[in-house]
Scaffold this motif. Structure first.
Motif, short mmCIF file in Angstrom:
data_model
loop_
_atom_site.label_atom_id
_atom_site.label_comp_id
_atom_site.label_asym_id
_atom_site.label_seq_id
_atom_site.Cartn_x
_atom_site.Cartn_y
_atom_site.Cartn_z
N LEU A 9 0.81 -1.20 0.00
CA LEU A 9 0.00 0.00 0.00
C LEU A 9 0.85 1.27 0.00
CD1 LEU A 9 -2.76 -1.15 2.49
CD2 LEU A 9 -3.19 -0.31 0.18
N VAL A 10 1.97 1.23 0.68
CA VAL A 10 2.79 2.43 0.84
C VAL A 10 3.78 2.61 -0.30
CG1 VAL A 10 4.45 3.59 2.37
CG2 VAL A 10 2.49 2.38 3.35
N GLN A 11 4.16 1.52 -0.95
CA GLN A 11 5.19 1.58 -1.99
C GLN A 11 4.92 2.64 -3.07
OE1 GLN A 11 8.09 -0.73 -1.98
NE2 GLN A 11 8.73 1.04 -3.18
N PRO A 12 3.67 2.81 -3.55
CA PRO A 12 3.44 3.81 -4.60
C PRO A 12 3.87 5.23 -4.21
CG PRO A 12 1.56 2.34 -4.43
CD PRO A 12 2.45 2.02 -3.27
N CYS A 13 3.89 5.53 -2.91
CA CYS A 13 4.28 6.88 -2.48
C CYS A 13 5.74 7.17 -2.79
CB CYS A 13 4.06 7.03 -0.97
SG CYS A 13 2.38 6.72 -0.43
N PHE A 14 6.55 6.12 -2.89
CA PHE A 14 7.98 6.31 -3.05
C PHE A 14 8.50 5.76 -4.39
CE2 PHE A 14 7.20 6.39 1.50
CZ PHE A 14 7.90 7.53 1.87
N GLN A 15 7.60 5.60 -5.34
CA GLN A 15 8.04 5.18 -6.66
C GLN A 15 8.93 6.25 -7.28
OE1 GLN A 15 4.36 4.36 -8.68
NE2 GLN A 15 4.32 2.21 -8.04
N ASP A 39 9.08 7.69 -10.05
CA ASP A 39 8.50 8.78 -10.84
C ASP A 39 7.88 9.88 -9.97
OD1 ASP A 39 6.39 7.28 -9.94
OD2 ASP A 39 5.36 7.16 -11.87
N ARG A 40 7.71 9.62 -8.65
CA ARG A 40 7.18 10.65 -7.76
C ARG A 40 8.28 11.48 -7.12
NH1 ARG A 40 1.54 9.97 -6.72
NH2 ARG A 40 1.70 11.65 -5.21
N ILE A 41 9.50 10.94 -7.02
CA ILE A 41 10.59 11.64 -6.32
C ILE A 41 10.87 13.02 -6.93
CG2 ILE A 41 13.01 11.53 -5.65
CD1 ILE A 41 11.25 9.60 -4.10
N PRO A 42 10.95 13.17 -8.27
CA PRO A 42 11.22 14.51 -8.82
C PRO A 42 10.21 15.56 -8.38
CG PRO A 42 11.55 12.84 -10.51
CD PRO A 42 10.92 12.14 -9.35
N GLY A 43 8.98 15.15 -8.13
CA GLY A 43 7.98 16.10 -7.68
C GLY A 43 8.24 16.64 -6.29
N TYR A 44 9.02 15.90 -5.49
CA TYR A 44 9.35 16.35 -4.14
C TYR A 44 10.58 17.26 -4.11
CZ TYR A 44 6.45 12.21 -3.10
OH TYR A 44 5.45 11.28 -3.06
N VAL A 45 11.38 17.24 -5.18
CA VAL A 45 12.66 17.96 -5.19
C VAL A 45 12.49 19.46 -4.97
CG1 VAL A 45 14.61 18.63 -6.66
CG2 VAL A 45 13.96 16.22 -6.44
N PRO A 46 11.55 20.15 -5.65
CA PRO A 46 11.41 21.59 -5.40
C PRO A 46 11.10 21.92 -3.95
CG PRO A 46 10.28 20.98 -7.43
CD PRO A 46 10.67 19.70 -6.76
N GLY A 98 11.93 4.49 2.20
CA GLY A 98 12.23 5.85 1.79
C GLY A 98 13.70 6.11 1.57
N ASP A 99 14.49 5.06 1.24
CA ASP A 99 15.94 5.25 1.12
C ASP A 99 16.31 6.22 0.00
OD1 ASP A 99 15.16 3.49 -0.87
OD2 ASP A 99 16.60 1.92 -0.37
N THR A 100 15.68 6.09 -1.16
CA THR A 100 15.99 6.99 -2.27
C THR A 100 15.52 8.41 -1.96
OG1 THR A 100 15.82 5.18 -3.85
CG2 THR A 100 15.66 7.40 -4.73
N PHE A 101 14.34 8.54 -1.36
CA PHE A 101 13.84 9.84 -0.93
C PHE A 101 14.83 10.50 0.02
CE2 PHE A 101 11.62 12.60 1.99
CZ PHE A 101 10.65 13.24 1.25
N ALA A 102 15.28 9.74 1.04
CA ALA A 102 16.17 10.30 2.06
C ALA A 102 17.52 10.68 1.47
CB ALA A 102 16.36 9.29 3.19
N LEU A 103 18.06 9.84 0.60
CA LEU A 103 19.36 10.13 0.00
C LEU A 103 19.28 11.35 -0.91
CD1 LEU A 103 22.29 9.27 -0.21
CD2 LEU A 103 21.63 7.57 -1.92
#
Length: 458
Positions: free
Chosen positions: A99-105, A107-114, A395-400
């Protein structure tokens, strides 16, 4: 030949090895491989078996059915975080992970960068030349703002944010303290226990309010909360997360995303301040790809030097230095029988400092990651700062990505100077955050000459 099994020396009546851990957690964890591959320790009222090799750690991490999340530490974590992804047992984990995995796919990470970039720039804009920075405090505020802004498009007010940061800090300190206590004392109304329970209740109440307000909005805003509300499990009747589960996940992301990132960035800034040639290379890279004023849409994949500094910091100072598991059945580990119900500890700090796995393991050498795969996938092998197996940090990729971008944003504006040559001691908390780290900021001048020195990431 089986692995060596021993008991760590120096255990004291009633407290076990707790005094040695509090006095110098670094030295204690580094000493364990000298005694064996499997080492019994005692902390307060509980006994645990520490695995000190990368191979045994991998076995524990791979077999999450046998080595399930549990032990005094996770009992305390669940008091606040409930049954979130980081602390739920094996029986609940697979469903929650789906259920949680889609949040950290990816293709969503670039949207968090700004959002990450704006929060980092806002922080460095508040610094003043010659005025010492309380590094961990500022990193916590920045990380909390980023976590909340990526979860909720309409970030909470400053007063709500300040309260959350303070309460989360109290909870994290209380988790470790209460894990060392006998059960009867953990329930006793001491001042520490009362402040812990107040902070715990306020944190859950604040998060419950944020989630309730957000669930009334049905549109996808491109943030984490939108993904959490919309996600469905096709293997379970296409059901989503209920209200209490949403709250538990938000608490998990908030606590993990705030404290671990703040700890990593604080240690990274300490290390860079001690190594001027790395600082110069960070600035050269930041000046090239971020510019003096920065760009909210900067591409973090280009920040190779910053990424390698973050990876080396995670190797030297993993935010979670030791984590517990509990055996759900009798099993074998390193040729030794481990009874059901045994608390097993794997220690990223111990493994990543073990001689033989890395050249000069005590040295800060970001260039050792120069050949790491491009992008933001953490390396494999003896690097276990993000755990491993099915329960590797989601969230390893998000955190890094976040830590790399924040570090580069700081380097673009400021050079930070150490006020002392001493290495800060780790705070008494669940994470290995540096205690009392203050650095002196100096404004950068435009880059006009080539940078020289050993390569940090090229």
């Amino acid at each position: 030949m089986g692995s060596t099994l021993a008991t760590a020396p120096g255990s004291l009546p009633w407290v076990g090895h707790a005094v040695a851990i509090v006095r110098d957690r670094f030295r204690f964890l580094r000493s364990l491989p000298d005694h064996g591959d499997l080492v019994w320790i005692r902390i307060g009222p509980w006994k645990a078996l520490v695995v000190t090799t990368d191979a045994l750690s991998a076995q524990v991490l791979r077999d999450d059915r046998t080595f399930d999340k549990g032990g005094p530490l996770y009992d305390r974590i669940r008091e606040t975080g409930g049954n979130g992804l980081a602390s739920c047992p094996y029986d609940d984990h697979r469903r929650q992970r789906r259920l949680v995995q889609p949040c950290f796919q990816a293709d969503r990470i670039p949207g968090y960068v700004p959002v990450m970039r704006r929060q980092a720039v806002q922080m460095v804009d508040s610094w003043r030349e010659g005025s010492p920075v309380d590094v961990l405090v500022d990193m916590r505020v920045m990380a909390a703002r980023t976590a909340l802004a990526t979860m909720f498009s309409g970030a909470p007010t400053d007063s709500v944010l300040d309260t959350l940061v303070k309460e989360v800090d109290t909870v994290l300190s209380g988790i470790v303290r209460r894990a060392l206590m006998p059960e009867w004392l953990a329930g006793f109304p001491t001042p520490g226990n009362r402040s812990y329970r107040r902070a715990q209740a306020r944190t859950r109440e604040t998060v419950a309010g944020l989630v309730a307000g957000y669930r009334r909005q049905e549109s996808d805003r491109g943030d984490l909360m939108s993904a959490l509300v919309a996600t469905r499990d096709p293997e379970n009747g296409n059901k989503g997360l209920c209200k209490s589960e949403l709250q538990d996940q938000v608490l998990t992301f908030l606590v993990a995303g705030t404290e671990t990132t703040a700890s990593t960035l604080s240690w990274a800034l300490h290390l860079v301040a001690q190594h001027p040639h790395v600082d110069a290379q960070l600035y050269e890279e930041a000046a090239k790809f971020l510019g003096r004023e920065g760009d909210a849409c900067a591409d973090p994949a280009r920040l190779v030097v910053a990424r390698n500094v973050v990876l080396e910091t995670l190797r030297l100072y993993p935010p979670l230095p030791m984590l517990t598991r509990v055996t759900t059945r009798e099993t074998e580990l390193g040729g030794h029988t481990v009874p059901q119900g045994t608390t097993v500890i794997f220690s990223p700090y111990t493994v990543q400092h073990r001689p033989g796995l890395y050249a000069d393991p005590e040295a800060f050498l970001p260039e050792r990651w120069a050949d790491c795969a491009p992008g933001f996938r953490p390396p494999r092998g003896p690097f276990v700062a993000f755990g491993g197996g099915a329960r590797k940090c989601i969230g390893d990729t998000f955190a890094l990505t976040h830590a790399t971008l924040a570090l580069s944003s700081i380097a673009a504006r400021w050079r930070l100077h150490a006020l002392t040559d001493r290495t800060p001691k780790p705070a008494t908390s669940m994470t290995m955050s540096p205690s009392r780290l203050r650095l002196l900021p100096e404004k950068r001048h435009p880059l006009t000459v080539p940078v020289h020195g050993p390569p940090a990431g090229r």
